[in-house]
Design an enzyme around this catalytic site. Structure first.
Site, PDB file in Angstrom:
ATOM      1  N   GLU A 253     -10.356 -10.271 -62.842  1.00  0.00           N
ATOM      2  CA  GLU A 253     -10.268 -11.649 -63.306  1.00  0.00           C
ATOM      3  C   GLU A 253      -9.312 -12.490 -62.440  1.00  0.00           C
ATOM      4  O   GLU A 253      -8.173 -12.087 -62.193  1.00  0.00           O
ATOM      5  CB  GLU A 253      -9.813 -11.642 -64.776  1.00  0.00           C
ATOM      6  CG  GLU A 253      -9.602 -13.012 -65.402  1.00  0.00           C
ATOM      7  CD  GLU A 253     -10.849 -13.871 -65.424  1.00  0.00           C
ATOM      8  OE1 GLU A 253     -11.921 -13.368 -65.777  1.00  0.00           O
ATOM      9  OE2 GLU A 253     -10.745 -15.061 -65.075  1.00  0.00           O
ATOM     10  N   THR A 297     -16.556 -16.871 -64.613  1.00  0.00           N
ATOM     11  CA  THR A 297     -16.880 -15.440 -64.592  1.00  0.00           C
ATOM     12  C   THR A 297     -18.392 -15.220 -64.688  1.00  0.00           C
ATOM     13  O   THR A 297     -18.961 -14.387 -63.980  1.00  0.00           O
ATOM     14  CB  THR A 297     -16.238 -14.695 -65.783  1.00  0.00           C
ATOM     15  OG1 THR A 297     -14.878 -15.071 -65.877  1.00  0.00           O
ATOM     16  CG2 THR A 297     -16.341 -13.195 -65.620  1.00  0.00           C
ATOM     17  N   HIS A 412      -5.928 -13.894 -66.800  1.00  0.00           N
ATOM     18  CA  HIS A 412      -6.664 -15.151 -67.019  1.00  0.00           C
ATOM     19  C   HIS A 412      -5.650 -16.244 -67.314  1.00  0.00           C
ATOM     20  O   HIS A 412      -4.652 -15.995 -67.967  1.00  0.00           O
ATOM     21  CB  HIS A 412      -7.626 -14.971 -68.208  1.00  0.00           C
ATOM     22  CG  HIS A 412      -8.633 -16.076 -68.323  1.00  0.00           C
ATOM     23  ND1 HIS A 412      -8.300 -17.339 -68.731  1.00  0.00           N
ATOM     24  CD2 HIS A 412      -9.956 -16.100 -68.058  1.00  0.00           C
ATOM     25  CE1 HIS A 412      -9.380 -18.095 -68.722  1.00  0.00           C
ATOM     26  NE2 HIS A 412     -10.400 -17.367 -68.314  1.00  0.00           N
ATOM     27  N   ASP A 471     -13.558 -12.462 -59.403  1.00  0.00           N
ATOM     28  CA  ASP A 471     -14.656 -13.301 -59.896  1.00  0.00           C
ATOM     29  C   ASP A 471     -14.605 -14.740 -59.391  1.00  0.00           C
ATOM     30  O   ASP A 471     -15.626 -15.327 -59.052  1.00  0.00           O
ATOM     31  CB  ASP A 471     -14.779 -13.243 -61.431  1.00  0.00           C
ATOM     32  CG  ASP A 471     -13.526 -13.671 -62.168  1.00  0.00           C
ATOM     33  OD1 ASP A 471     -12.480 -13.883 -61.527  1.00  0.00           O
ATOM     34  OD2 ASP A 471     -13.596 -13.785 -63.418  1.00  0.00           O
TER      35      ASP A 471
HETATM   36  C1  GP9 Z   1     -14.336 -14.567 -70.982  1.00  0.00           C
HETATM   37  C2  GP9 Z   1     -13.911 -14.172 -69.625  1.00  0.00           C
HETATM   38  C3  GP9 Z   1     -13.173 -15.259 -68.928  1.00  0.00           C
HETATM   39  O1  GP9 Z   1     -15.165 -13.694 -71.606  1.00  0.00           O
HETATM   40  O2  GP9 Z   1     -14.984 -13.726 -68.895  1.00  0.00           O
HETATM   41  O3  GP9 Z   1     -13.965 -16.313 -68.649  1.00  0.00           O
HETATM   42  P1  GP9 Z   1     -13.682 -17.366 -67.495  1.00  0.00           P
HETATM   43  O4  GP9 Z   1     -12.951 -18.510 -68.109  1.00  0.00           O
HETATM   44  O5  GP9 Z   1     -12.890 -16.701 -66.428  1.00  0.00           O
HETATM   45  O6  GP9 Z   1     -15.027 -17.719 -67.038  1.00  0.00           O
HETATM   46 MN    MN Z   2     -13.006 -15.223 -64.946  1.00  0.00          MN
END
Ligand code: GP9
Ligand code: MN
Length: 652
Positions: A253, A297, A412, A471
């Site tokens: 992430e 993501t 995140h 990602d």
């Molecule tokens: C949420 C995670 C984060 O399920 O995948 O999402 P993002 O904000 O990075 O797209």
């Molecule tokens: Mn993400």
């Protein structure tokens, strides 16, 4: 005393009763998380705004009986909509969408368990309808209004004003709420269930119209383009190297490549990932770009599964979740692979539950597959270390070979982490986002290291290849000042900004000995062809816009979804062409022909001059994205599928 002077119009009373009821349902029956006071406030006002919007329409009926009837039936229908959603929610932890309504399997699941989803006290949810019904029948003369035209217009204006206020607050609370189309829960929380349904229906009907007008005639242009411009004959030296091995794909992430082999306050940020760079079982791609946009993501997942571009607006997972695709999971499924996604978040986030079905994912271990409590979560939910720990048992239970994807979450935005979990100190700059980023990146690095050990203990390591990919960016342009400080630069230039879109990409093959650092320009669009080749699967007729990252004869450029691109020699951003190595702008060649100045049509959308060395590539990038978009808008894979089945049928 004149009671008539005290009368409360039924549309006001109905707004009040229905508003309170809706609020109670939102607050206590849907399990929605409220993160701050603003969200609480929006949740309180939106039920009343929506109720007023509908009920206030009744003032336009002149006849008493019509006005009363309108209120009776809208209250009943509104309540049924709420109630159906509640029952659906009790089963799926999600709100109804138009495509879901037509998804027989979902509704079938609901059908069998419907009795267990209904509670006795649900009857109370119809109390306001009973009151409205009673008053409208028994005391219509007291409850009806007969406004002059100005009064009616005023009521309507009031409705729109309230709605605009609600939307304004919602957009403030969640910027790009509508365009990013995050999550149904966010939408419902911010604009209310009814406005959400209107929004959902609008998104759906736009998608359907484009789909309806498509007939497959658009396909030859796309396949020809791919055949001529993208496809390569060269066979990868790694073709088949991972045949029949398990695939363990880890989405890292919000990580960006600038943290690799870098430090903060004199401490290494990612010691484990660094140990893989230059390791003989690992290929590390140092010029690998993310190509995501609003779908974050989910866009990265889309790229990896399809080797198609995500959309320039909204999240394709959300807008075209019901399309036919030829996903990596599906193709591998046909080769005997079992696929699963592991992600400890709500299943409806990014519409994953629906999209994974369309992509051919066999099983989705979402939040409910994990034990999540206060101690083991932070920020967005379950921390990465317990996430991996708890996942191992599921992975062990999977039949081999498997194709699995793990989506991490701790790193995140806003990058929260407790002192205990932080192995390195925060950075010290004007941006708390950038400051917090480093300890959470380190935490993710440690979580991945532990996971490698757990895989070894579980006996799954040797028979698998492990792919790890960032990602999308974690630190946006808003933090450029702090970022330039960290990077030791005077400023972050547009060229630097493109270079900051590099995310780490590792392919780890246990037992392999030729691993190295790869410097080629690559991106998320290349992952599908690369993996398929490594697994020895030739998906000859698949439409892919990327190349195998291990071959030399590649397209030679990576297009970012905002139209910028990186080629072997150049970087183009906002219409300015830079030398990729030096970062210096490249001048357009002197053009003798004065008519060239008029060639504004030839000038492409992002503004590269026709004689700029970036121009020919820019045109290809735009063409490619247009074709990829058409494929999605028209849901064109359904025509390929049907052509194949027809062939099969003819052969029988
Ligand atoms: C949420 C995670 C984060 O399920 O995948 O999402 P993002 O904000 O990075 O797209
Ligand atoms: Mn993400």
């Amino acid at each position: 005393m004149d009671f008539k002077r005290l009368k409360i119009p039924l549309f006001i009373l109905a707004t009040f009763l229905f508003g309170i009821k809706t609020y109670i349902i939102y607050r206590f029956m849907f399990n929605m998380e409220l993160e701050n006071k603003m969200q609480e406030f929006i949740l309180i006002i939106n039920p009343f705004v929506s109720a007023f919007l509908i009920f206030a329409l009744s003032v336009w009926f002149r006849k008493q009986s019509r006005q009363m009837k309108f209120l009776r039936y809208t209250a009943l229908i509104g309540t049924l909509v709420l109630y159906f959603n509640l029952v659906f929610y009790r089963s799926f932890n999600d709100f109804i969408t138009v495509p879901q309504l037509f998804q027989a399997s979902n509704m079938g699941d609901l059908g069998s368990s419907i009795l267990t989803l209904i509670e006795i006290y649900d009857v109370l949810l119809f109390l306001d309808v009973v009151i409205i019904w009673y008053l409208s029948k028994k005391k219509p003369e007291l409850m009806t209004v007969s406004y002059q035209k100005s009064g009616k217009v005023f009521a309507l204006a009031m409705s729109f004003l309230l709605l605009a206020g609600n939307f304004f607050l919602a957009e403030m609370e969640r910027p790009q709420l509508f365009t990013r189309a995050f999550d149904r829960e966010y939408l419902v929380k911010n604009i209310g269930l009814f406005n959400y349904h209107v929004y959902d229906a609008a998104v759906h009907s736009r998608a359907t119209t484009q789909r309806v007008f498509a007939d497959g005639n658009e396909l030859p242009e796309i396949t020809e383009y791919v055949e001529e411009e993208v496809k390569r004959d060269e066979k990868s030296p790694l073709y088949g190297i991972a045949e029949d091995k398990n695939v363990i794909f880890i989405t890292l992430e919000s990580i960006q490549s600038f943290v690799i082999n870098n430090d903060v306050n004199g401490e290494e940020i990612t010691p484990f990932l660094n140990s893989l760079v230059g390791d003989e079982s690992t290929y590390y791609f140092e010029n690998f770009y993310h190509q995501t946009l609003q779908g974050k993501t989910s866009d990265s997942e889309f790229l990896v599964e399809n080797s198609l571009y995500p959309l320039s607006r909204g999240a394709v997972f959300f807008t075209h979740g019901g399309n036919e695709y030829n996903g990596l999971s599906e193709i591998l499924g046909e080769e005997g692979y079992h696929s699963a996604v592991f992600h400890a978040n709500n299943k409806s986030f990014w519409n994953r539950d629906q999209m994974y079905d369309s992509l051919g994912v066999d099983h989705f271990y979402g939040e409910e597959a994990y034990e999540v409590n206060q101690e083991n979560s932070v920020g967005w939910g379950l921390k990465d270390k317990p996430f991996f720990e708890q996942s191992i048992k599921y992975l062990q239970s999977m039949e081999e070979p498997f194709h699995s994807k793990f989506i991490t979450l701790t790193n995140h935005f806003p990058f929260e982490l407790s002192e205990e979990d932080s192995s390195i100190d925060k950075y010290d700059s004007s941006s708390s986002t950038l400051n917090n980023f480093f300890p959470t990146v380190r935490y993710m690095d440690e979580a991945v290291e532990q996971f490698f050990d757990q895989l070894k203990e579980a006996g799954l390591y040797e028979d698998s290849i492990i792919v790890m990919m960032g990602d999308h960016y974690g630190i946006s342009e808003n933090h450029d000042r702090a970022m330039s400080e960290y990077l030791g630069k005077d400023e972050v230039t547009p060229y630097d900004h493109v270079q900051l879109q590099r995310v780490p990409m590792f392919i780890h093959i246990p037992g392999h000995e030729d691993g190295k650092v790869m410097s080629e320009v690559t991106g998320q669009i290349d992952v599908k062809p690369t993996l398929l080749n490594m697994l020895g699967v030739s998906a000859e007729n698949d439409i892919q816009f990327g190349n195998d990252m291990f071959i030399d004869d590649r397209k030679g450029y990576i297009g970012l979804r905002n139209g910028d691109f990186i080629s072997d020699d150049y970087i183009s951003t906002s219409g300015v062409c830079y030398d990729r190595e030096t970062g210096e702008p490249v001048e357009a060649e002197e053009n003798e022909d004065p008519s060239a100045a008029d060639q504004s049509e030839a000038e492409n959308r992002t503004g590269n001059q026709p004689d700029s060395p970036c121009s020919p590539i820019q045109q290809k990038v735009e063409k490619e994205m247009e074709l990829s978009d058409n494929l999605i808008y028209g849901d064109l894979f359904r025509f390929i599928e049907s052509a194949e089945t027809e062939d099969e049928q003819n052969n029988e």
